[in-house]
Design a protein around this motif. Structure first.
Motif, short mmCIF file in Angstrom:
data_model
loop_
_atom_site.label_atom_id
_atom_site.label_comp_id
_atom_site.label_asym_id
_atom_site.label_seq_id
_atom_site.Cartn_x
_atom_site.Cartn_y
_atom_site.Cartn_z
N MET B 510 0.01 0.03 35.45
CA MET B 510 0.05 1.34 34.79
C MET B 510 -0.77 1.27 33.50
O MET B 510 -1.60 2.14 33.21
N LEU B 511 -0.52 0.21 32.74
CA LEU B 511 -1.25 0.04 31.48
C LEU B 511 -2.74 -0.11 31.75
O LEU B 511 -3.58 0.53 31.09
N VAL B 534 -3.26 8.47 25.32
CA VAL B 534 -2.69 7.58 24.30
C VAL B 534 -1.17 7.53 24.41
O VAL B 534 -0.57 6.46 24.35
N THR B 535 -0.56 8.67 24.63
CA THR B 535 0.91 8.69 24.72
C THR B 535 1.40 7.78 25.83
O THR B 535 2.35 7.02 25.65
N GLY B 536 0.70 7.87 26.97
CA GLY B 536 1.09 7.02 28.09
C GLY B 536 0.96 5.55 27.74
O GLY B 536 1.83 4.73 28.05
N SER B 542 3.09 -0.43 22.49
CA SER B 542 2.96 0.37 21.28
C SER B 542 1.71 -0.04 20.50
O SER B 542 1.04 0.79 19.88
N LEU B 543 1.37 -1.33 20.56
CA LEU B 543 0.24 -1.84 19.79
C LEU B 543 -1.07 -1.24 20.31
O LEU B 543 -1.87 -0.66 19.55
N GLU B 544 -1.26 -1.36 21.61
CA GLU B 544 -2.47 -0.82 22.22
C GLU B 544 -2.55 0.67 21.96
O GLU B 544 -3.62 1.23 21.72
N HIS B 572 0.28 -5.17 10.51
CA HIS B 572 1.24 -5.54 11.55
C HIS B 572 0.71 -6.67 12.41
O HIS B 572 1.41 -7.65 12.68
N CYS B 573 -0.56 -6.53 12.82
CA CYS B 573 -1.13 -7.54 13.71
C CYS B 573 -1.27 -8.88 13.01
O CYS B 573 -1.09 -9.94 13.62
N GLN B 574 -1.61 -8.81 11.75
CA GLN B 574 -1.72 -10.08 11.02
C GLN B 574 -0.37 -10.77 10.96
O GLN B 574 -0.28 -11.99 11.05
N LYS B 575 0.66 -9.96 10.82
CA LYS B 575 1.99 -10.55 10.79
C LYS B 575 2.34 -11.14 12.15
O LYS B 575 2.94 -12.20 12.25
N MET B 576 1.96 -10.42 13.20
CA MET B 576 2.29 -10.89 14.54
C MET B 576 1.32 -11.96 15.03
O MET B 576 1.50 -12.49 16.12
N LYS B 577 0.30 -12.22 14.25
CA LYS B 577 -0.74 -13.19 14.61
C LYS B 577 -1.40 -12.84 15.93
O LYS B 577 -1.65 -13.70 16.77
N ASN B 578 -1.66 -11.59 16.11
CA ASN B 578 -2.36 -11.15 17.31
C ASN B 578 -3.84 -11.03 16.94
O ASN B 578 -4.34 -9.98 16.58
N THR B 579 -4.54 -12.16 17.03
CA THR B 579 -5.90 -12.23 16.50
C THR B 579 -6.84 -11.27 17.20
O THR B 579 -7.68 -10.64 16.57
#
Lengths: 595, 757
Positions: B510-511, B534-536, B542-544, B572-579
């Motif tokens: 779906m994504l 975007v809503t979907g 939520s990040l994407e 947020h991403c820096q906190k989550m370390k999602n490079t």
């Protein structure tokens, strides 16, 4: 519905010729009706309804000879079937159901027809119970069913559609439907039965068993008779709406049923349900005086005696009941309780098992058995017993609570949260579950949740008076001294306002904490008052004295010393301003409540 | 309340409040089916060695074992099975059963009396301790134990069993008659109608099931749920079956577990918790033989109960609760020294740890321990998680691939086909992460065209696992990137078929589908469409979703909102370390700055992105960053510098990049060439411009592939200008005409051409 009632009522003019009045203005008329219905029930072999009606009739003033109700008129059909009926009734009374049914075949009169169908039904039930014992292995044991039910349903539904069923017939039809798990249809039929024959208590009682919540009750259209009051009172008790139930019963007593043992016992049960033990006990004692050979409800009585650990009374009750009839469910239950109180848990479990064998539908025994296994530290058996109880009745909060306790004993505080929450859902205003929940949260170090639970337990009225102490200790742990002190104050107030000064262990801790708290806040008067209180307890005496000396020293150093000490315990104004507990019951809102 | 069936109460096997499981474990109750099998055995004995041929005898012997151990089947099916191996015996069995069922009770009694004869004699037909001998003795014993009324009941059951078969045969015969010419049409129609219920009957028996049938049903459904969800019953009907099963056999704890799995499928947290706990409550009973908290007995099930609860909470994303439950499981396991359970706990612990932070100390520890306790499954699962984490942490590919190769060795050794699939899927994902689309494509194809080991073992195609879903999603995205939208949508169609919308892994596709659609919408400039997508996307991730929301805002010129959102996302991403996401966000921020013509501010942002993507070896993002950087330099008036760094990026982009990126890169190269040509002498300038035109042609081809009209329009405009400069009027006019056509088609946004990348 109205049209339907009138049609059906026309077919049976004899029973409710005069109709039932909707209020209690004419007790004589009510008595007449009761006597009549008792006779009709007896003729049809409906012993329990007959018993209920007779009991109630007995509680009313006797009628003079002139007003005694005439025997029901005999119709042509009745006369035709009289021989067959007489013979069959005799067979029925000695439990030869098939034989009774055989001789009643083809009878036209309502009475004979009912007895015919009823004996077929009972014969099926009896066979089913016998079958279960020797079935072909475990595979089959779930499949044993009353074979007669299907045929009965077909025949009765034909009659029902043709509107040929009288009140008793409808009742039987409802029972058959319920046995086939057709709950919705069964409810409709029972409601119809109550409209046509409101006096028949059996139909009301069946309705009670089928209604599971208040909403369902609201949507029923019930006949407007005085019987409805009895029904409502009964169902309120079942649905744990005790306040309403007690009100109803009180008004029934006021109207003139004050001598009815049925009502008295129901009131006692209601008090038992809200854990007003003393009242319940006194009412039960009264009941035993009036009706010394009564066995019904004595299991509840024994529960109360058990809770109060009144060994001699319980022992007397057990022996007495055993003499009256030892093969009654209630007797077994009382004896089980008796053994349990004497810590002979194996024997207790044995008696609960016997109770279950005597009446498989007796729910409480599973839960009680679970408690016994818990006492014996046989946790797996306890879990099984509780699960059985839940399977029989999902709303049995004691079983859920028991399961929670079992897992708590097994040191699985997180695991048991689920069970306690279930129990709490069923009894939202019972502090015991909330305290248990709080303790679990405390063990899991979820102090915020624990605080919420304890506060809520206090707010809904704490039975064991422990919630506040626990809350205070939590605040102490979190170094929220202000709140801790407030909780201790409230706790002490609660204890003292109760009147009876039970030796509460935590009172001394409360005073000790308060003394130290005031000492830190430099409120010397209050501190010394509390310290003096401390001196009256063994475990805090030394500390109290030491604190008093310190206070004296500090005071002497200070400029003024008010030597007079406020004799009774007082609160500082700031705290006492809101000392009446607000008891606002906010939603519990535990963050980690998932299922 | 009282309607709950009475079997709960009258329980002859109950002692001391506990129903002993082993009593229920006895499966040797005499049933009509068993009698039929006994008849078959006795017929075989009677026929002796001479009457039946060798081949038939062998076939019969092969048939016997499944008959003895399998679930009860109908008489017709039994006949059929016997008939297939030995027709003459089938006939005699049929006659014997008919005689017995249509005769009297004494026939059955006589039959059982005769049975024991087969052991006696000097040369017995059946050896006492053989499989058949044991079965016979069990049956004789079970029969002898029956009370009078039970024997009578057995006989009536046999009669019913026989009559059912007769009825069915009669119905079939009637059907045969129907196919006579005049009734043919009606017959076929009716048969079709009949076929539907009979097909259902095969999967689900409406009546009560026997113990073995129930066990078979449960294990079949459970394995289908695990391997191929589409073939299992739908959640609703499976639940109905289970409820039915539990109604007749409430002691069947496994049904509760299946019900838990079933509720997981539909993400029903309430009923799944309920079923799980119920299962363990029941299991505790059955394991209650030994009261000790030792290895066996219910102490063991307690540990696993807590562990399963943790897993459940983890699946539903209740990490805090999961941790609490896990702590409990660990504590109990520690108390009873259960290392295996502890190991399981540990692996869950690191999963939890991963969800909340990224330390891999636990993980490494877990892998070591798992190897020590000889739990290859857990060990390689750990390695895989470790690889995943390391990949995000920017370790070099060769190390990761080495580790995966080592664990692959383990898998092949232990035939852990499930893990092999996961490993390949992971390789695909890692290659994609590094921006090597060809390698990713190759790995994806490897998995899809590989024959699973499971297929050889069980005959169940194990292709509905998560790894397949992941690989297929990657495949779809890769195709979409290369402009093969038809292929991508075909892959997606396939995904939809394999993983219907309510199944476990449906979220993946779906994504993926929405991302592809979003990309399309953005290219085509249909921003409202993108906005609705975007809503979907947000619902699934939520990040994407937030990132894409920002992009849409940016495209709609709502720069300040976009900037705000991007800054929030960045933190947020820096906190989550999602490079990966950090770099994407940085790129988006840089783009915002150009739009505001603040190229000097964009530069440090871009450099930061470049540094990050180099550090984590995210080649794809690195090249994209270089493109942006070159663009900024171009605008800042240093096209030579821009050309220099473009040379660095152009190679990987042309090798692995998306088609759109290829086009953009070539377009940018051309722009830079033109810009830098200004400084050249005329001869060289013409050469430079001509090569720019060639590059533009290439870019145009790429854009045409993905149907990006706006970009094509820009390219055409640019080309026209260049031709004009070179004085090639004819070519210029052609380009101008094409430009005009496109320009009429598309409304202009008034953004200066040069401000685009």
């Amino acid at each position: 519905m109205a049209a339907l009632v009138s049609v059906a009522a026309a077919s049976m003019p004899s029973v409710v010729a005069s109709g039932t009045c909707s209020d209690f203005s004419d007790l004589r008329e009510i008595k007449k009706q009761l006597l009549r219905i008792a006779g009709l029930s007896r003729e049809r072999g409906l012993q329990h309804s007959g018993k209920w009606a007779s009991e109630l009739a007995f509680s009313l003033a006797p009628l003079p000879l002139s007003e005694l109700p005439p025997p029901p008129p005999i119709t042509e059909e009745d006369a035709q079937d009289l021989d067959a009926y007489t013979l069959a009734k005799a067979y029925f009374d000695v439990k030869e159901y098939d034989r009774a049914a055989h001789f009643l075949r083809g009878c036209k009169s309502q009475k004979a027809y009912f007895l015919y169908m009823y004996s077929r039904y009972l014969s099926g039930e009896k066979k089913k119970d016998d079958e279960t014992v020797d079935s072909l292995g475990p595979l089959e044991k779930g499949q044993v069913k009353n074979e007669a039910l299907r045929e009965l349903r077909v025949e009765l539904s034909k009659k029902h559609q043709a509107r040929e069923l009288d009140g008793f017939g409808l009742y039987l039809y409802g029972v058959v439907l319920r046995k086939l798990d057709l709950v919705k249809e069964a409810i409709d039929v029972f409601v119809e039965a109550t409209h046509i024959l409101p006096l028949h208590w059996g139909a009301w009682l069946e309705l009670c068993n089928l209604i599971t919540d208040k909403e369902m009750l609201k949507f029923l259209s019930l006949p407007d008779t005085w019987m409805k009051e009895f029904f409502l009172a009964h169902i309120y008790t079942e649905l744990q709406l005790i306040e309403e139930a007690l009100q109803k019963y009180q008004s029934l007593i006021d109207v003139g049923f004050s001598k009815s043992t049925y009502i008295i016992s129901q009131i006692a049960v209601a008090y038992h349900n809200i854990r007003d033990i003393d009242k319940a006990l006194s009412i039960f004692n009264e009941l035993r005086k009036q009706d010394p050979y009564r066995i019904e409800n004595m299991d509840t009585f024994s529960n109360l005696l058990y809770v109060r650990s009144m060994k001699p009374e319980l022992s007397y009750l057990a022996h007495n009941l055993c003499e009256i009839d030892k093969y009654r469910v209630e007797t077994c239950c009382v004896i089980g309780n008796y053994y349990s109180l004497r810590s002979q848990h194996e024997k207790a479990a044995l008696y609960f098992q016997r109770a279950l064998k005597l009446n498989p539908r007796y729910l409480g025994a599973w839960t009680l058995m679970g408690h016994e296994y818990m006492e014996m530290k046989n946790t797996s058996a306890a879990i099984q017993a509780y699960r059985h109880a839940i399977e029989v009745n999902k709303r049995d909060y004691r079983a859920w609570y028991g399961l929670g306790q079992t897992y708590e004993i097994l040191k699985m505080p997180f695991y048991c949260l689920y069970y306690y929450r279930r129990a709490h859902q069923l009894r939202p205003n019972d502090s015991r579950m909330l305290v248990a929940l709080g303790e679990c949260y405390e063990k899991l170090n979820q102090l915020v949740e624990a605080k919420k639970c304890y506060w809520r337990a206090y707010a809904v009225g704490d039975v064991e008076k422990m919630a506040l102490v626990k809350l205070a200790k939590l605040h102490e742990q979190l170094t929220e001294s202000e709140q801790a002190a407030q909780c201790y104050i409230k706790y002490i107030q609660d204890i003292y306002s109760c009147g009876e000064i039970v030796e509460h262990l935590e009172v001394s801790t409360a005073f000790r904490y308060l003394a130290q708290y005031y000492f830190k806040c430099k409120l010397w008067d209050e501190a010394s008052a509390c310290a003096q209180k401390c001196c009256s307890f063994n475990d805090t005496r030394e500390e109290g004295k030491a604190l008093l000396r310190q206070i004296l020293q500090l005071r002497n150093q200070g400029e003024t010393s008010t030597t007079e000490i406020s004799a009774p315990f007082f609160l500082p104004a700031s705290l006492s301003a809101n000392n009446t507990p607000t008891r606002r019951v906010s939603p519990l809102n535990l963050s980690s409540v998932t299922p | 309340m009282a309607s709950v069936h009475e079997s709960l109460y009258f329980n002859p096997m109950m002692t001391n409040g506990v129903v002993h499981a082993n009593v229920f474990g006895i499966k040797d109750w005499v049933t009509p089916y068993k009698i039929a099998v006994l008849v078959l055995l006795s017929e075989m004995g009677r026929a002796g060695g001479s009457a039946i041929g060798l081949l038939e005898r062998r076939r019969l012997n092969q048939l016997l074992l499944p008959l003895l151990q399998g679930p009860d089947m109908t008489l017709t099916r039994l006949y059929k099975a016997i008939n297939e191996s030995c027709p003459q015996l089938a006939n005699s069995v049929q006659i014997r059963i008919k005689l017995m069922a249509e005769g009297e009770l004494k026939d059955m009694e006589q039959f059982f009396d005769d049975l024991s004869d087969s052991f006696s004699g000097t040369d017995p037909e059946v050896h006492k301790t053989s499989v058949v001998g044991l079965f016979l003795r069990h049956m004789i014993l079970a029969y002898n134990k029956l009370s009078f009324s039970q024997v009578y009941k057995l006989y009536t059951a046999l009669q019913e069993y026989f009559q059912n078969a007769e009825k069915k045969a009669a119905a079939e015969e009637a059907e045969m008659d129907m196919t006579s010419p005049e009734g043919r049409l009606v017959g076929t129609l009716e048969r079709e109608d009949l076929d539907v219920p009979s097909g259902e009957e095969e999967i689900s028996c409406s009546g009560p099931l026997s113990q073995k049938q129930a066990e078979y049903f449960l294990s079949q459904q459970a394995s289908l749920l695990k391997n191929d969800e589409t073939k299992a019953l739908t959640p609703a009907s499976l639940q109905k079956e289970l409820n039915n099963l539990l109604k007749f056999n409430p002691d069947f704890a496994e049904a509760h577990y299946l019900s838990y799995l079933n509720s997981l499928r539909v993400q029903d947290v309430f009923s799944s918790t309920h079923s799980l706990l119920h299962y363990f409550d029941r299991l505790i009973l059955t394991g209650a033989e030994s009261k000790s908290n030792g290895d066996e007995g219910y102490g063991r099930s307690l540990r696993y109960a807590a562990l399963n609860l943790a897993a459940l909470h983890c699946r539903f994303g209740h990490y805090q609760q999961a941790e609490l439950a896990l702590q409990e499981a660990i504590r109990i396991a520690q108390e009873s020294n259960d290392h295996v359970c502890l190991q399981h706990c540990l692996s869950w612990l690191y999963i939890l740890e991963q969800k909340r932070s990224d330390s891999c100390v636990l993980l490494e520890h877990s892998v070591k321990k798992a190897v020590h306790f000889g739990l290859p499954y857990l060990a390689s699962l750990g390695i895989q998680s470790l690889v995943q984490q390391r990949a995000f942490a920017g370790k070099t590919a060769n190390k990761l691939m080495d580790a995966l190769k080592d664990s692959d060795l383990l898998h092949w050794k232990h035939s852990l086909s499930e893990l092999i699939d996961i490993s390949i899927a992971q390789k695909t994902a890692i290659w994609r992460l590094y921006g090597r689309s060809t390698m990713a494509l190759q790995q994806a194809q490897t998995l899809l065209s590989m024959n699973s080991l499971e297929a050889l073992n069980l005959g169940v195609q194990q292709n509905n696992t998560e790894s397949f879903a992941v690989v297929l999603c990657h495949l779809a995205e890769l195709h979409a990137e290369q402009g093969c939208l038809a292929a991508a949508s075909e892959v997606l169609e396939h995904l939809k078929e394999r993983f219907p919308p309510n199944s476990q892994h449906a979220q993946l596709w779906m994504l993926c589908e929405q991302k592809i659609q979003f990309g399309r919408a953005m290219h085509d400039g249909r921003y409202h469409m993108a906005d609705s997508l975007v809503t979907g996307i947000t619902a699934l991730s939520s990040l994407e979703g937030a990132y894409r929301k920002a992009i849409v805002l940016q495209a709609q010129n709502q720069t300040s909102e976009a900037h705000k959102l991007l800054q929030k996302l960045l933190v947020h991403c820096q906190k989550m370390k999602n490079t990966e996401m950090v770099i994407s966000v940085l790129l988006a921020v840089a783009e915002l700055y150009w739009r505001a013509s603040c190229h000097t501010i964009a530069l440090p942002v871009l450099l930061q992105a470049l540094a990050l993507s180099r550090e984590y070896r995210l080649q794809y993002l690195a090249s994209e960053t270089v493109l942006s950087l070159a663009f900024s330099q171009l605008i800042l008036g240093i096209p030579e510098q821009a050309l220099n760094i473009l040379h660095m990026a152009i190679e990987p982009i042309l090798a692995d990049g998306a088609v759109l990126d290829k086009g953009r890169a070539m377009f940018l190269v051309a722009k830079c060439q033109v810009a830098s040509a200004n400084a050249y002498e005329p001869q060289k300038k013409v050469e430079a411009l001509e090569s720019a035109i060639l590059n533009l042609n290439e870019a145009k081809d790429y854009f045409a592939k993905v149907d990006c009209k706006e970009q094509i329009r820009d390219v055409l405009y640019f080309q026209a200008r260049l031709y004009h400069m070179l004085g090639k009027a004819q070519e210029r006019n052609r380009c101008a005409m094409l430009f005009r056509q496109l320009h009429q088609e598309l409304p202009s946004h008034g953004v200066p051409l040069v401000n685009h990348l």
